[in-house]
Design a protein around this motif. Structure first.
Motif, PDB file in Angstrom:
ATOM      1  N   THR A  34      43.496  48.109  48.679  1.00  0.00           N
ATOM      2  CA  THR A  34      44.914  48.082  48.329  1.00  0.00           C
ATOM      3  C   THR A  34      45.241  49.341  47.533  1.00  0.00           C
ATOM      4  OG1 THR A  34      44.583  46.943  46.231  1.00  0.00           O
ATOM      5  CG2 THR A  34      44.905  45.553  48.178  1.00  0.00           C
ATOM      6  N   ASP A  35      46.514  49.501  47.218  1.00  0.00           N
ATOM      7  CA  ASP A  35      46.934  50.638  46.404  1.00  0.00           C
ATOM      8  C   ASP A  35      46.589  50.431  44.933  1.00  0.00           C
ATOM      9  OD1 ASP A  35      48.132  51.882  48.638  1.00  0.00           O
ATOM     10  OD2 ASP A  35      49.981  50.742  48.332  1.00  0.00           O
ATOM     11  N   GLY A  36      46.714  49.208  44.456  1.00  0.00           N
ATOM     12  CA  GLY A  36      46.500  48.958  43.037  1.00  0.00           C
ATOM     13  C   GLY A  36      45.917  47.584  42.768  1.00  0.00           C
ATOM     14  N   ILE A  37      45.442  47.429  41.542  1.00  0.00           N
ATOM     15  CA  ILE A  37      44.885  46.164  41.067  1.00  0.00           C
ATOM     16  C   ILE A  37      45.660  45.791  39.809  1.00  0.00           C
ATOM     17  CG2 ILE A  37      42.836  44.990  40.138  1.00  0.00           C
ATOM     18  CD1 ILE A  37      41.191  47.281  41.542  1.00  0.00           C
ATOM     19  N   ILE A  38      46.077  44.538  39.724  1.00  0.00           N
ATOM     20  CA  ILE A  38      46.730  44.040  38.519  1.00  0.00           C
ATOM     21  C   ILE A  38      45.867  42.923  37.969  1.00  0.00           C
ATOM     22  CG2 ILE A  38      48.753  42.880  37.574  1.00  0.00           C
ATOM     23  CD1 ILE A  38      50.348  44.273  39.875  1.00  0.00           C
ATOM     24  N   VAL A  39      45.414  43.106  36.729  1.00  0.00           N
ATOM     25  CA  VAL A  39      44.605  42.100  36.049  1.00  0.00           C
ATOM     26  C   VAL A  39      45.428  41.544  34.897  1.00  0.00           C
ATOM     27  CG1 VAL A  39      42.499  41.664  34.734  1.00  0.00           C
ATOM     28  CG2 VAL A  39      42.465  43.318  36.613  1.00  0.00           C
ATOM     29  N   ARG A  46      38.172  38.115  33.979  1.00  0.00           N
ATOM     30  CA  ARG A  46      39.264  38.729  34.732  1.00  0.00           C
ATOM     31  C   ARG A  46      39.128  40.251  34.746  1.00  0.00           C
ATOM     32  NH1 ARG A  46      44.680  35.518  32.616  1.00  0.00           N
ATOM     33  NH2 ARG A  46      43.927  33.401  32.984  1.00  0.00           N
ATOM     34  N   ILE A  47      38.969  40.838  33.575  1.00  0.00           N
ATOM     35  CA  ILE A  47      38.869  42.296  33.493  1.00  0.00           C
ATOM     36  C   ILE A  47      37.614  42.772  34.212  1.00  0.00           C
ATOM     37  CG2 ILE A  47      38.606  44.271  31.930  1.00  0.00           C
ATOM     38  CD1 ILE A  47      40.440  42.764  29.952  1.00  0.00           C
ATOM     39  N   LEU A  63      46.060  48.152  36.610  1.00  0.00           N
ATOM     40  CA  LEU A  63      46.838  47.809  35.422  1.00  0.00           C
ATOM     41  C   LEU A  63      46.201  46.583  34.783  1.00  0.00           C
ATOM     42  CD1 LEU A  63      49.378  47.842  33.547  1.00  0.00           C
ATOM     43  CD2 LEU A  63      50.436  46.290  35.232  1.00  0.00           C
ATOM     44  N   ILE A  64      45.918  46.677  33.505  1.00  0.00           N
ATOM     45  CA  ILE A  64      45.519  45.498  32.739  1.00  0.00           C
ATOM     46  C   ILE A  64      46.760  45.098  31.958  1.00  0.00           C
ATOM     47  CG2 ILE A  64      43.930  44.506  31.065  1.00  0.00           C
ATOM     48  CD1 ILE A  64      41.968  46.776  31.751  1.00  0.00           C
ATOM     49  N   SER A  65      47.379  44.000  32.363  1.00  0.00           N
ATOM     50  CA  SER A  65      48.654  43.571  31.794  1.00  0.00           C
ATOM     51  C   SER A  65      48.438  42.577  30.667  1.00  0.00           C
ATOM     52  CB  SER A  65      49.509  42.925  32.891  1.00  0.00           C
ATOM     53  OG  SER A  65      50.719  42.443  32.359  1.00  0.00           O
ATOM     54  N   GLY A  66      49.172  42.772  29.579  1.00  0.00           N
ATOM     55  CA  GLY A  66      49.099  41.859  28.454  1.00  0.00           C
ATOM     56  C   GLY A  66      48.060  42.233  27.417  1.00  0.00           C
ATOM     57  N   ILE A 119      48.748  45.221  46.521  1.00  0.00           N
ATOM     58  CA  ILE A 119      47.998  45.092  45.273  1.00  0.00           C
ATOM     59  C   ILE A 119      47.061  43.884  45.318  1.00  0.00           C
ATOM     60  CG2 ILE A 119      49.692  46.238  43.784  1.00  0.00           C
ATOM     61  CD1 ILE A 119      49.778  42.776  43.161  1.00  0.00           C
ATOM     62  N   TRP A 120      45.995  43.995  44.523  1.00  0.00           N
ATOM     63  CA  TRP A 120      45.157  42.838  44.208  1.00  0.00           C
ATOM     64  C   TRP A 120      45.772  42.211  42.973  1.00  0.00           C
ATOM     65  CZ3 TRP A 120      41.077  41.157  46.961  1.00  0.00           C
ATOM     66  CH2 TRP A 120      40.381  42.050  47.766  1.00  0.00           C
ATOM     67  N   LEU A 121      45.836  40.901  42.935  1.00  0.00           N
ATOM     68  CA  LEU A 121      46.211  40.180  41.727  1.00  0.00           C
ATOM     69  C   LEU A 121      44.971  39.438  41.269  1.00  0.00           C
ATOM     70  CD1 LEU A 121      48.129  39.089  39.588  1.00  0.00           C
ATOM     71  CD2 LEU A 121      48.820  37.311  41.232  1.00  0.00           C
ATOM     72  N   VAL A 122      44.489  39.767  40.077  1.00  0.00           N
ATOM     73  CA  VAL A 122      43.277  39.148  39.549  1.00  0.00           C
ATOM     74  C   VAL A 122      43.637  38.314  38.324  1.00  0.00           C
ATOM     75  CG1 VAL A 122      40.984  39.547  38.577  1.00  0.00           C
ATOM     76  CG2 VAL A 122      41.855  41.086  40.359  1.00  0.00           C
ATOM     77  N   THR A 123      43.345  37.026  38.412  1.00  0.00           N
ATOM     78  CA  THR A 123      43.492  36.106  37.291  1.00  0.00           C
ATOM     79  C   THR A 123      42.598  34.903  37.566  1.00  0.00           C
ATOM     80  OG1 THR A 123      45.073  35.018  35.811  1.00  0.00           O
ATOM     81  CG2 THR A 123      45.517  34.861  38.166  1.00  0.00           C
TER      82      THR A 123
END
Length: 177
Positions: A34-39, A46-47, A63-66, A119-123
């Motif tokens: 994918t273009d990006g990963i959102i963790v 998760r990280i 992106l590590i969000s939060g 994007i990947w969504l990782v949670t």
């Protein structure tokens, strides 16, 4: 009549909860890029999973969000035993999000800025449905989200809280709140 209606609502809620638990999202299949990963922060591993995807070359940026605003890349690099240059080139720390809804908003701004189309969504597995819902609310329809759920062993209380939060958030969106 009221008792029958209440019983029916309770039965539907209970069946939904059983399905919610029985069908927890799973880790994604291997091989996809994918273009990006959102963790999304807030859960174990998760990280680590996001870093693993990034180091495998499965996306260009992450992106590590939060993230707590006081956390610095050097601290994360040391904690997760990854080279600091990886943070400099490929990892963004999002410190604006304080909950799942604002994770979606923070992630959507990051996706738009990067012009990402997938994007990947990782949670965590129990959190994936609500996180995916929030992200889909914030992103344009043309962005593809690949869900990568980190397996966990949540207790009943965590599952009950998450199921109710998910239902309440869906209802709020349905009613325009």
């Amino acid at each position: 009549m009221i008792r029958r209606t209440a019983s029916a609502v309770l039965l539907v809620w209970l069946i939904g909860f059983v399905l919610f638990v029985a069908l927890l999202p799973r880790p994604a299949e291997e091989g996809r890029r994918t273009d990006g990963i959102i963790v999304l922060t807030g859960g174990a591993k998760r990280i680590e999973r996001g870093l693993e995807l990034l180091q495998q070359g499965r996306a260009k940026r992450m992106l590590i969000s939060g993230v707590d605003p006081v956390v610095r890349p050097v601290e994360l690099a040391a904690r997760y035993r990854v080279p600091l240059p990886l943070f400099a080139c490929c990892i963004d720390l999002g410190a604006e999000a304080v909950d799942t809804r604002s994770n979606g908003e923070e992630a959507a701004a990051w996706v738009a800025k990067g012009g990402y189309r997938s994007i990947w969504l990782v949670t965590t597995d129990w959190h994936m449905r609500r996180a995916d819902f929030e992200l889909r609310q914030a992103l344009p329809d043309n962005v593809v989200i690949h869900r990568d759920a980190v397996r966990s062993e949540p207790d009943l209380w965590v599952l009950l809280k998450e199921y109710n939060k998910y239902l309440l958030r869906r209802a709020a969106v349905l009613f325009g709140i």
